[in-house]
Design a protein around this motif. Sequence first.
Motif, PDB file in Angstrom:
ATOM      1  N   MET A   1      -6.016  28.628 -28.858  1.00  0.00           N
ATOM      2  CA  MET A   1      -6.987  29.539 -29.465  1.00  0.00           C
ATOM      3  C   MET A   1      -6.326  30.362 -30.570  1.00  0.00           C
ATOM      4  SD  MET A   1     -10.159  30.156 -29.496  1.00  0.00           S
ATOM      5  CE  MET A   1     -11.021  29.788 -28.004  1.00  0.00           C
ATOM      6  N   GLY A   2      -5.086  30.787 -30.346  1.00  0.00           N
ATOM      7  CA  GLY A   2      -4.353  31.538 -31.377  1.00  0.00           C
ATOM      8  C   GLY A   2      -4.132  30.705 -32.626  1.00  0.00           C
ATOM      9  N   TYR A   3      -3.744  29.436 -32.425  1.00  0.00           N
ATOM     10  CA  TYR A   3      -3.536  28.545 -33.574  1.00  0.00           C
ATOM     11  C   TYR A   3      -4.844  28.252 -34.297  1.00  0.00           C
ATOM     12  CZ  TYR A   3       1.288  27.683 -32.119  1.00  0.00           C
ATOM     13  OH  TYR A   3       2.609  27.830 -31.800  1.00  0.00           O
ATOM     14  N   ILE A   4      -5.918  28.081 -33.533  1.00  0.00           N
ATOM     15  CA  ILE A   4      -7.232  27.827 -34.139  1.00  0.00           C
ATOM     16  C   ILE A   4      -7.649  29.012 -35.009  1.00  0.00           C
ATOM     17  CG2 ILE A   4      -9.712  27.618 -33.631  1.00  0.00           C
ATOM     18  CD1 ILE A   4      -8.858  25.919 -31.153  1.00  0.00           C
ATOM     19  N   LEU A   5      -7.475  30.224 -34.468  1.00  0.00           N
ATOM     20  CA  LEU A   5      -7.843  31.433 -35.215  1.00  0.00           C
ATOM     21  C   LEU A   5      -6.983  31.588 -36.468  1.00  0.00           C
ATOM     22  CD1 LEU A   5      -8.407  33.821 -32.197  1.00  0.00           C
ATOM     23  CD2 LEU A   5     -10.131  33.192 -33.873  1.00  0.00           C
ATOM     24  N   SER A   6      -5.675  31.315 -36.355  1.00  0.00           N
ATOM     25  CA  SER A   6      -4.783  31.402 -37.528  1.00  0.00           C
ATOM     26  C   SER A   6      -5.168  30.367 -38.575  1.00  0.00           C
ATOM     27  CB  SER A   6      -3.328  31.168 -37.097  1.00  0.00           C
ATOM     28  OG  SER A   6      -2.919  32.163 -36.204  1.00  0.00           O
ATOM     29  N   ASN A   7      -5.503  29.163 -38.114  1.00  0.00           N
ATOM     30  CA  ASN A   7      -5.929  28.087 -39.015  1.00  0.00           C
ATOM     31  C   ASN A   7      -7.194  28.481 -39.764  1.00  0.00           C
ATOM     32  OD1 ASN A   7      -7.917  25.502 -39.053  1.00  0.00           O
ATOM     33  ND2 ASN A   7      -5.857  24.924 -39.665  1.00  0.00           N
ATOM     34  N   MET A   8      -8.166  29.017 -39.033  1.00  0.00           N
ATOM     35  CA  MET A   8      -9.426  29.427 -39.654  1.00  0.00           C
ATOM     36  C   MET A   8      -9.209  30.565 -40.648  1.00  0.00           C
ATOM     37  SD  MET A   8     -11.989  29.155 -36.377  1.00  0.00           S
ATOM     38  CE  MET A   8     -13.440  29.789 -37.200  1.00  0.00           C
ATOM     39  N   SER A   9      -8.339  31.528 -40.292  1.00  0.00           N
ATOM     40  CA  SER A   9      -8.058  32.659 -41.190  1.00  0.00           C
ATOM     41  C   SER A   9      -7.413  32.183 -42.483  1.00  0.00           C
ATOM     42  CB  SER A   9      -7.134  33.668 -40.499  1.00  0.00           C
ATOM     43  OG  SER A   9      -7.714  34.151 -39.318  1.00  0.00           O
ATOM     44  N   ALA A  10      -6.422  31.277 -42.375  1.00  0.00           N
ATOM     45  CA  ALA A  10      -5.748  30.753 -43.569  1.00  0.00           C
ATOM     46  C   ALA A  10      -6.732  29.981 -44.445  1.00  0.00           C
ATOM     47  CB  ALA A  10      -4.575  29.872 -43.166  1.00  0.00           C
ATOM     48  N   ASN A  11      -7.601  29.192 -43.821  1.00  0.00           N
ATOM     49  CA  ASN A  11      -8.609  28.446 -44.583  1.00  0.00           C
ATOM     50  C   ASN A  11      -9.579  29.376 -45.298  1.00  0.00           C
ATOM     51  OD1 ASN A  11      -8.032  25.678 -44.451  1.00  0.00           O
ATOM     52  ND2 ASN A  11      -8.804  25.540 -42.371  1.00  0.00           N
ATOM     53  N   MET A  12      -9.911  30.500 -44.668  1.00  0.00           N
ATOM     54  CA  MET A  12     -10.827  31.456 -45.296  1.00  0.00           C
ATOM     55  C   MET A  12     -10.257  32.016 -46.601  1.00  0.00           C
ATOM     56  SD  MET A  12     -12.512  33.671 -42.265  1.00  0.00           S
ATOM     57  CE  MET A  12     -13.760  32.981 -41.202  1.00  0.00           C
ATOM     58  N   PHE A  13      -8.920  32.102 -46.657  1.00  0.00           N
ATOM     59  CA  PHE A  13      -8.273  32.600 -47.870  1.00  0.00           C
ATOM     60  C   PHE A  13      -7.855  31.464 -48.801  1.00  0.00           C
ATOM     61  CE2 PHE A  13      -7.696  36.191 -44.953  1.00  0.00           C
ATOM     62  CZ  PHE A  13      -8.271  37.185 -45.722  1.00  0.00           C
ATOM     63  N   GLY A  14      -8.365  30.264 -48.543  1.00  0.00           N
ATOM     64  CA  GLY A  14      -8.103  29.126 -49.426  1.00  0.00           C
ATOM     65  C   GLY A  14      -6.681  28.622 -49.389  1.00  0.00           C
ATOM     66  N   LEU A  15      -5.964  28.913 -48.300  1.00  0.00           N
ATOM     67  CA  LEU A  15      -4.566  28.506 -48.191  1.00  0.00           C
ATOM     68  C   LEU A  15      -4.439  27.261 -47.322  1.00  0.00           C
ATOM     69  CD1 LEU A  15      -3.101  32.076 -47.661  1.00  0.00           C
ATOM     70  CD2 LEU A  15      -2.940  30.711 -49.726  1.00  0.00           C
ATOM     71  N   GLY A  16      -4.958  26.155 -47.843  1.00  0.00           N
ATOM     72  CA  GLY A  16      -4.925  24.895 -47.090  1.00  0.00           C
ATOM     73  C   GLY A  16      -3.529  24.502 -46.666  1.00  0.00           C
ATOM     74  N   ASN A  17      -2.527  24.737 -47.560  1.00  0.00           N
ATOM     75  CA  ASN A  17      -1.142  24.381 -47.236  1.00  0.00           C
ATOM     76  C   ASN A  17      -0.608  25.204 -46.071  1.00  0.00           C
ATOM     77  OD1 ASN A  17      -1.212  22.599 -49.343  1.00  0.00           O
ATOM     78  ND2 ASN A  17      -0.109  23.903 -50.765  1.00  0.00           N
ATOM     79  N   ALA A  18      -1.017  26.471 -45.993  1.00  0.00           N
ATOM     80  CA  ALA A  18      -0.573  27.325 -44.889  1.00  0.00           C
ATOM     81  C   ALA A  18      -1.372  27.025 -43.620  1.00  0.00           C
ATOM     82  CB  ALA A  18      -0.747  28.792 -45.268  1.00  0.00           C
ATOM     83  N   ALA A  19      -2.609  26.579 -43.794  1.00  0.00           N
ATOM     84  CA  ALA A  19      -3.468  26.305 -42.638  1.00  0.00           C
ATOM     85  C   ALA A  19      -3.085  25.011 -41.927  1.00  0.00           C
ATOM     86  CB  ALA A  19      -4.930  26.230 -43.088  1.00  0.00           C
ATOM     87  N   THR A  20      -2.555  24.046 -42.671  1.00  0.00           N
ATOM     88  CA  THR A  20      -2.263  22.726 -42.094  1.00  0.00           C
ATOM     89  C   THR A  20      -1.310  22.774 -40.898  1.00  0.00           C
ATOM     90  OG1 THR A  20      -2.726  21.666 -44.203  1.00  0.00           O
ATOM     91  CG2 THR A  20      -1.434  20.398 -42.634  1.00  0.00           C
ATOM     92  N   PRO A  21      -0.132  23.448 -41.000  1.00  0.00           N
ATOM     93  CA  PRO A  21       0.764  23.478 -39.830  1.00  0.00           C
ATOM     94  C   PRO A  21       0.110  24.109 -38.603  1.00  0.00           C
ATOM     95  CG  PRO A  21       1.881  24.359 -41.766  1.00  0.00           C
ATOM     96  CD  PRO A  21       0.445  24.153 -42.138  1.00  0.00           C
ATOM     97  N   MET A  22      -0.715  25.155 -38.836  1.00  0.00           N
ATOM     98  CA  MET A  22      -1.390  25.807 -37.713  1.00  0.00           C
ATOM     99  C   MET A  22      -2.433  24.876 -37.096  1.00  0.00           C
ATOM    100  SD  MET A  22      -1.888  29.604 -39.286  1.00  0.00           S
ATOM    101  CE  MET A  22      -0.966  29.891 -40.777  1.00  0.00           C
ATOM    102  N   GLY A  23      -3.113  24.110 -37.954  1.00  0.00           N
ATOM    103  CA  GLY A  23      -4.093  23.137 -37.465  1.00  0.00           C
ATOM    104  C   GLY A  23      -3.425  22.044 -36.640  1.00  0.00           C
ATOM    105  N   ILE A  24      -2.251  21.588 -37.093  1.00  0.00           N
ATOM    106  CA  ILE A  24      -1.516  20.555 -36.352  1.00  0.00           C
ATOM    107  C   ILE A  24      -1.075  21.096 -34.993  1.00  0.00           C
ATOM    108  CG2 ILE A  24       0.637  19.200 -36.333  1.00  0.00           C
ATOM    109  CD1 ILE A  24       0.250  18.945 -39.428  1.00  0.00           C
ATOM    110  N   LYS A  25      -0.565  22.345 -34.980  1.00  0.00           N
ATOM    111  CA  LYS A  25      -0.144  22.960 -33.704  1.00  0.00           C
ATOM    112  C   LYS A  25      -1.346  23.129 -32.772  1.00  0.00           C
ATOM    113  CE  LYS A  25       3.374  24.394 -32.570  1.00  0.00           C
ATOM    114  NZ  LYS A  25       4.358  23.678 -31.726  1.00  0.00           N
TER     115      LYS A  25
END
Length: 197
Positions: free
Chosen positions: A89-113
Amino acid sequence: MINVIWAVMLITGFVFAAVNGRMEEVNEALFTGAEEAVTICIGLIGILVFWLGVMRIAEKGGVLRMLSRMLAPVTAKIFPEVPKEHPAMGYILSNMSANMFGLGNAATPMGIKAMEELKHLNGGRDEPSRSMITLLALNTASLTLIPTTVISIRMNYNSANPAEIVGTTLVATFCSTVMALLIDRYFHWRRVRKHTP
């Protein structure tokens, strides 16, 4: 599998160009494309470093935690099988937050985790769980508040107003996120109905 698809596409392209006598155009496109890719990447580094720094400050300042707390009730409904305190759930929330700021590169590792943690929850099976499918759908649609990467690319190409796409991006990604969730829920409902006697 992706590597095989790319290899087939490249080989097909080269064979087609050789048969039609257009290898010179292919070579020119290769070098031009490589040069443009390097230019874009160097231009993106600055904006990505800036926004990753902002994200780090937001994380240290508790803004991300606050955003995660605000999103927690929504994500609990979207991912009902994931326990609230589970690392996924923490990784999902971090992934969603990074995507909201348009940071796909930062969101990818969190999405994989997040996917790795969801796979553990799924008993390590290769068949994706409902939560894994939902995360993939959300990640693909990804609601974006500030499309930083696209703004950076527009700045590199001397756009008169690089940030003018913010409004349309917000509307488009909101619609795509809603549709992704609706389609995800529809297919889940069909699957449950099919397996219910």
